[in-house]
Design a protein around this motif. Structure first.
Motif, PDB file in Angstrom:
ATOM      1  N   ALA A 158       0.833  -1.199   0.000  1.00 17.80           N
ATOM      2  CA  ALA A 158       0.000   0.000   0.000  1.00 17.80           C
ATOM      3  C   ALA A 158       0.867   1.249   0.000  1.00 17.80           C
ATOM      4  O   ALA A 158       0.599   2.228  -0.717  1.00 17.80           O
ATOM      5  N   ALA A 159       1.938   1.239   0.809  1.00 21.39           N
ATOM      6  CA  ALA A 159       2.839   2.391   0.863  1.00 21.39           C
ATOM      7  C   ALA A 159       3.594   2.565  -0.447  1.00 21.39           C
ATOM      8  O   ALA A 159       3.791   3.688  -0.936  1.00 21.39           O
ATOM      9  N   ILE A 160       4.019   1.467  -1.041  1.00 17.21           N
ATOM     10  CA  ILE A 160       4.783   1.514  -2.282  1.00 17.21           C
ATOM     11  C   ILE A 160       3.932   2.027  -3.437  1.00 17.21           C
ATOM     12  O   ILE A 160       4.429   2.700  -4.353  1.00 17.21           O
ATOM     13  N   SER A 161       2.635   1.742  -3.393  1.00 13.06           N
ATOM     14  CA  SER A 161       1.756   2.108  -4.510  1.00 13.06           C
ATOM     15  C   SER A 161       1.343   3.582  -4.497  1.00 13.06           C
ATOM     16  O   SER A 161       0.827   4.087  -5.498  1.00 13.06           O
ATOM     17  N   LEU A 162       1.572   4.273  -3.377  1.00 13.46           N
ATOM     18  CA  LEU A 162       1.137   5.665  -3.270  1.00 13.46           C
ATOM     19  C   LEU A 162       2.145   6.614  -3.913  1.00 13.46           C
ATOM     20  O   LEU A 162       3.342   6.330  -3.935  1.00 13.46           O
ATOM     21  N   THR A 171      14.702  12.913  -0.750  1.00 17.26           N
ATOM     22  CA  THR A 171      13.545  12.101  -0.388  1.00 17.26           C
ATOM     23  C   THR A 171      13.381  10.954  -1.382  1.00 17.26           C
ATOM     24  O   THR A 171      13.565  11.143  -2.592  1.00 17.26           O
ATOM     25  N   ILE A 172      13.030   9.789  -0.890  1.00 20.03           N
ATOM     26  CA  ILE A 172      12.771   8.649  -1.770  1.00 20.03           C
ATOM     27  C   ILE A 172      11.718   9.057  -2.793  1.00 20.03           C
ATOM     28  O   ILE A 172      10.629   9.494  -2.424  1.00 20.03           O
ATOM     29  N   PRO A 173      12.004   8.926  -4.089  1.00 22.61           N
ATOM     30  CA  PRO A 173      11.138   9.538  -5.100  1.00 22.61           C
ATOM     31  C   PRO A 173       9.945   8.713  -5.555  1.00 22.61           C
ATOM     32  O   PRO A 173       8.959   9.273  -6.036  1.00 22.61           O
ATOM     33  N   ASN A 174      10.033   7.385  -5.444  1.00 24.82           N
ATOM     34  CA  ASN A 174       8.954   6.567  -5.984  1.00 24.82           C
ATOM     35  C   ASN A 174       8.934   5.190  -5.333  1.00 24.82           C
ATOM     36  O   ASN A 174       9.842   4.831  -4.563  1.00 24.82           O
ATOM     37  N   GLY A 175       7.896   4.431  -5.675  1.00 27.50           N
ATOM     38  CA  GLY A 175       7.706   3.133  -5.056  1.00 27.50           C
ATOM     39  C   GLY A 175       8.791   2.127  -5.373  1.00 27.50           C
ATOM     40  O   GLY A 175       9.122   1.277  -4.533  1.00 27.50           O
ATOM     41  N   ALA A 176       9.361   2.187  -6.574  1.00 30.01           N
ATOM     42  CA  ALA A 176      10.408   1.236  -6.940  1.00 30.01           C
ATOM     43  C   ALA A 176      11.639   1.408  -6.047  1.00 30.01           C
ATOM     44  O   ALA A 176      12.217   0.424  -5.572  1.00 30.01           O
ATOM     45  N   VAL A 177      12.022   2.658  -5.799  1.00 31.80           N
ATOM     46  CA  VAL A 177      13.161   2.914  -4.905  1.00 31.80           C
ATOM     47  C   VAL A 177      12.798   2.527  -3.477  1.00 31.80           C
ATOM     48  O   VAL A 177      13.613   1.929  -2.758  1.00 31.80           O
TER      49      VAL A 177
END
Length: 269
Positions: A158-162, A171-177
């Motif tokens: 759920a967190a990765i998909s947001l 800041t971590i830029p996206n769900g893949a990272v």
């Protein structure tokens, strides 16, 4: 805050909407502001605010503003992830502060946020946005990364998909990272978060285990990015986390700790 299209229908939902009108940026509100923020008619808001004030959930100051009452603080302190955890953790947090004289934090996961149950800080410690009872996106904090890394799979997904809000270029830029970072945290057993909320601060965090060995909380030390080696504090952070885990009855806390390997992530700018 925009006015809701449809005011809450049930009595309980209306009461909760009144309490929900308050927040970190709006701790004191007039009756009119409460009415506007909840979408409730002024007469309804007046009645509900009066009932909450009589019960102790709200208090009115000398200027006619309302604020959260101590009755809610008393009830909130009964939460098992609040007072009991904090009481078990405090001796170790205090020792960690004395050893570092930096920001020392205790947090739990609530949805996609890290909620801070305690923070110890000295005058010379680096500025941080956290406060007791406050919350920050878990992906952007050291404690939050630890909590997400050990959360159930569906919580992680759920967190990765947001979409991830970027506070700084680090800041971590996206769900893949984020997925890769969480895997690193699980492998390492700790998180090192550099400049994700503020470029001037770096945090190192470790998990706290409960009686069934699941991760129930995380602690961290936050230091200045300049002249403050966060990694140097990792042994003390892990020792404090282990002490809290032992106090909570975690079986793994009775075993010898595994060796520490230094690894961090670098989020693309």
């Amino acid at each position: 805050m925009p006015k809701p299209a449809t005011p809450p229908s049930s009595v309980s939902a209306r009461l909760l909407s009144v309490l929900g009108a308050f927040g970190p940026g709006s701790p004191r509100l007039t009756l009119s502001e409460i009415s506007r923020r909840t979408g409730l008619p002024l007469t309804t808001a007046h009645r509900l605010v009066g009932e909450l004030a009589a019960w102790g959930g709200l208090e009115r100051d000398g200027e006619g503003h309302y604020q959260i009452g101590l009755r809610l603080w008393e009830i909130g302190a009964l939460a098992p992830r609040g007072l009991g955890l904090r009481e078990s953790a405090m001796p170790f947090l205090e020792d960690l502060y004395e050893a570092t004289h930096q920001n020392v934090q205790l947090a739990v996961l609530d949805g996609n946020d890290a909620v801070f149950l305690e923070r110890l800080s000295g005058r010379e410690a680096v500025h941080v946005f956290t406060r007791v009872g406050g919350r920050l996106p878990a992906y952007a904090t050291g404690v939050g990364l630890v909590l997400l890394a050990y959360a159930p799979h569906e919580v992680q997904e759920a967190a990765i998909s947001l979409p991830l809000k970027r506070f700084t270029e680090k800041t971590i830029p996206n769900g893949a990272v984020l997925r890769r970072v969480l895997a690193d945290v699980r492998r390492q057993g700790f998180a090192l978060s550099d400049g994700q909320i503020e470029l001037i601060a770096v945090s190192v965090a470790a998990p706290v285990h409960g009686p069934d060995d699941s991760v129930v909380a995380a602690i961290s030390v936050v230091v200045p990015s300049e002249n403050g080696d966060a990694y140097a504090h990792l042994p003390a952070v892990r020792a404090a986390a282990r002490g809290i885990s032992r106090a909570l009855g975690a079986p793994s806390a009775r075993r010898l700790p595994s060796p520490v390997h230094r690894e961090t992530f670098s989020a693309p700018g």
